[in-house]
Design a protein around this motif. Structure first.
Motif, PDB file in Angstrom:
ATOM      1  N   GLU A  59       0.774  -1.162  -0.050  1.00 51.69           N
ATOM      2  CA  GLU A  59      -0.067   0.063  -0.005  1.00 51.69           C
ATOM      3  C   GLU A  59       0.920   1.032  -0.139  1.00 51.69           C
ATOM      4  OE1 GLU A  59      -2.808  -0.657   3.406  1.00 51.69           O
ATOM      5  OE2 GLU A  59      -4.027  -1.474   2.254  1.00 51.69           O
ATOM      6  N   SER A  60       2.130   1.251   0.706  1.00 49.06           N
ATOM      7  CA  SER A  60       2.864   2.491   0.767  1.00 49.06           C
ATOM      8  C   SER A  60       3.479   2.559  -0.563  1.00 49.06           C
ATOM      9  CB  SER A  60       3.790   2.339   1.883  1.00 49.06           C
ATOM     10  OG  SER A  60       5.071   1.781   1.486  1.00 49.06           O
ATOM     11  N   ILE A  61       3.759   1.618  -1.432  1.00 49.10           N
ATOM     12  CA  ILE A  61       4.262   1.735  -2.866  1.00 49.10           C
ATOM     13  C   ILE A  61       3.255   2.205  -3.546  1.00 49.10           C
ATOM     14  CG2 ILE A  61       5.155   0.547  -4.703  1.00 49.10           C
ATOM     15  CD1 ILE A  61       6.684  -1.284  -2.516  1.00 49.10           C
ATOM     16  N   ALA A  62       2.024   1.509  -3.550  1.00 50.39           N
ATOM     17  CA  ALA A  62       0.959   2.045  -4.356  1.00 50.39           C
ATOM     18  C   ALA A  62       0.438   3.492  -4.232  1.00 50.39           C
ATOM     19  CB  ALA A  62      -0.327   1.267  -4.136  1.00 50.39           C
ATOM     20  N   LYS A  82       1.405   6.424  -6.908  1.00 51.65           N
ATOM     21  CA  LYS A  82       0.675   7.403  -7.138  1.00 51.65           C
ATOM     22  C   LYS A  82      -0.784   7.078  -7.501  1.00 51.65           C
ATOM     23  CE  LYS A  82       3.958  11.080  -7.968  1.00 51.65           C
ATOM     24  NZ  LYS A  82       4.533  12.163  -8.539  1.00 51.65           N
ATOM     25  N   LEU A  83      -1.074   5.713  -7.025  1.00 52.49           N
ATOM     26  CA  LEU A  83      -2.522   5.187  -7.231  1.00 52.49           C
ATOM     27  C   LEU A  83      -3.296   5.458  -6.366  1.00 52.49           C
ATOM     28  CD1 LEU A  83      -1.530   1.265  -8.030  1.00 52.49           C
ATOM     29  CD2 LEU A  83      -1.794   2.990  -9.571  1.00 52.49           C
ATOM     30  N   LYS A  84      -4.526   5.705  -6.971  1.00 52.77           N
ATOM     31  CA  LYS A  84      -5.722   5.911  -6.142  1.00 52.77           C
ATOM     32  C   LYS A  84      -6.270   4.668  -5.298  1.00 52.77           C
ATOM     33  CE  LYS A  84      -7.275   9.862  -8.834  1.00 52.77           C
ATOM     34  NZ  LYS A  84      -5.841   9.880  -9.340  1.00 52.77           N
ATOM     35  N   LEU A  85      -7.021   4.750  -4.314  1.00 56.08           N
ATOM     36  CA  LEU A  85      -7.526   3.439  -3.505  1.00 56.08           C
ATOM     37  C   LEU A  85      -8.229   2.437  -4.515  1.00 56.08           C
ATOM     38  CD1 LEU A  85      -7.861   2.038  -0.926  1.00 56.08           C
ATOM     39  CD2 LEU A  85     -10.226   3.312  -0.558  1.00 56.08           C
ATOM     40  N   TRP A  86      -9.064   2.971  -5.202  1.00 54.65           N
ATOM     41  CA  TRP A  86      -9.920   2.063  -6.150  1.00 54.65           C
ATOM     42  C   TRP A  86      -9.041   1.490  -7.212  1.00 54.65           C
ATOM     43  CZ3 TRP A  86     -10.151   3.031 -11.274  1.00 54.65           C
ATOM     44  CH2 TRP A  86     -10.053   4.420 -11.623  1.00 54.65           C
ATOM     45  N   GLU A  87      -7.928   2.232  -7.606  1.00 54.00           N
ATOM     46  CA  GLU A  87      -7.044   1.485  -8.706  1.00 54.00           C
ATOM     47  C   GLU A  87      -6.410   0.440  -7.905  1.00 54.00           C
ATOM     48  OE1 GLU A  87      -5.943   5.585 -11.520  1.00 54.00           O
ATOM     49  OE2 GLU A  87      -4.978   5.366  -9.659  1.00 54.00           O
ATOM     50  N   PHE A  88      -5.654   0.804  -6.961  1.00 54.35           N
ATOM     51  CA  PHE A  88      -4.754  -0.220  -6.446  1.00 54.35           C
ATOM     52  C   PHE A  88      -5.615  -1.631  -6.047  1.00 54.35           C
ATOM     53  CE2 PHE A  88      -3.187  -2.149  -1.964  1.00 54.35           C
ATOM     54  CZ  PHE A  88      -1.993  -2.835  -2.807  1.00 54.35           C
ATOM     55  N   GLU A  89      -6.879  -1.328  -5.606  1.00 55.02           N
ATOM     56  CA  GLU A  89      -7.752  -2.504  -5.261  1.00 55.02           C
ATOM     57  C   GLU A  89      -8.200  -3.273  -6.581  1.00 55.02           C
ATOM     58  OE1 GLU A  89     -11.096  -0.621  -2.896  1.00 55.02           O
ATOM     59  OE2 GLU A  89      -9.985  -0.669  -1.227  1.00 55.02           O
ATOM     60  N   GLU A  90      -8.313  -2.629  -7.571  1.00 57.87           N
ATOM     61  CA  GLU A  90      -8.642  -3.545  -8.722  1.00 57.87           C
ATOM     62  C   GLU A  90      -7.434  -4.148  -9.505  1.00 57.87           C
ATOM     63  OE1 GLU A  90     -10.724  -0.890 -11.636  1.00 57.87           O
ATOM     64  OE2 GLU A  90     -12.283  -0.443 -10.174  1.00 57.87           O
TER      65      GLU A  90
END
Length: 100
Positions: free
Chosen positions: A5-8, A13-21
Motif C-alpha cells: 500500500e505504501s508503494i501503491a 501514486k495510485l488511487k485507492l480504487w485503482e490499487f484494489e482493482e
C-alpha cells in the motif's frame, strides 16, 4: 500488505480504487516499470553530474557514469548470479572449458 500500500499510494501514486482493482501480477509489473523509470532518470542525472564534476578533476581522477549508477543501484545477488551464468554460457559457446 502495508508495504504494498505504501508503494501503491506513494511511488506509484495510485488511487485507492485503482490499487484494489489490480491483480498481484499487475501490481508487480507496475513496480518493475517504476524501478526502470527511476533508473533511467538516475542515469540522466548521473550523466550531467559526471559532466559537471569531471571538469574540476584531473583526467586520472575522473568519475564514470557507471560508477555513479553502481553506487545508486548496486546489483543484487540474483543479478550477479544471472550475469555469471550468462558469462559461463558464452564462455562455453566460444569453446572455453569449465571444471564444473
Amino acid at each position: 500488505m502495508r508495504r504494498a500500500e505504501s508503494i501503491a499510494y506513494g511511488a506509484l501514486k495510485l488511487k485507492l480504487w485503482e490499487f484494489e482493482e489490480l491483480t498481484p501480477r499487475e501490481f508487480d509489473l507496475m513496480c518493475e516499470g517504476y524501478e526502470e523509470r527511476a533508473k533511467e532518470t538516475d542515469k540522466r542525472l548521473a550523466y550531467f553530474f559526471t559532466m559537471a564534476t569531471n571538469v574540476h578533476l584531473k583526467p586520472s581522477s575522473r568519475i564514470k557514469i557507471k560508477d555513479v549508477m553502481n553506487a545508486l543501484h548496486p546489483k543484487t545477488a540474483k543479478e550477479r548470479k544471472l550475469e555469471e551464468e550468462e558469462f559461463i554460457r558464452e564462455w562455453i559457446a566460444e569453446g572455453g572449458e569449465t571444471d564444473g
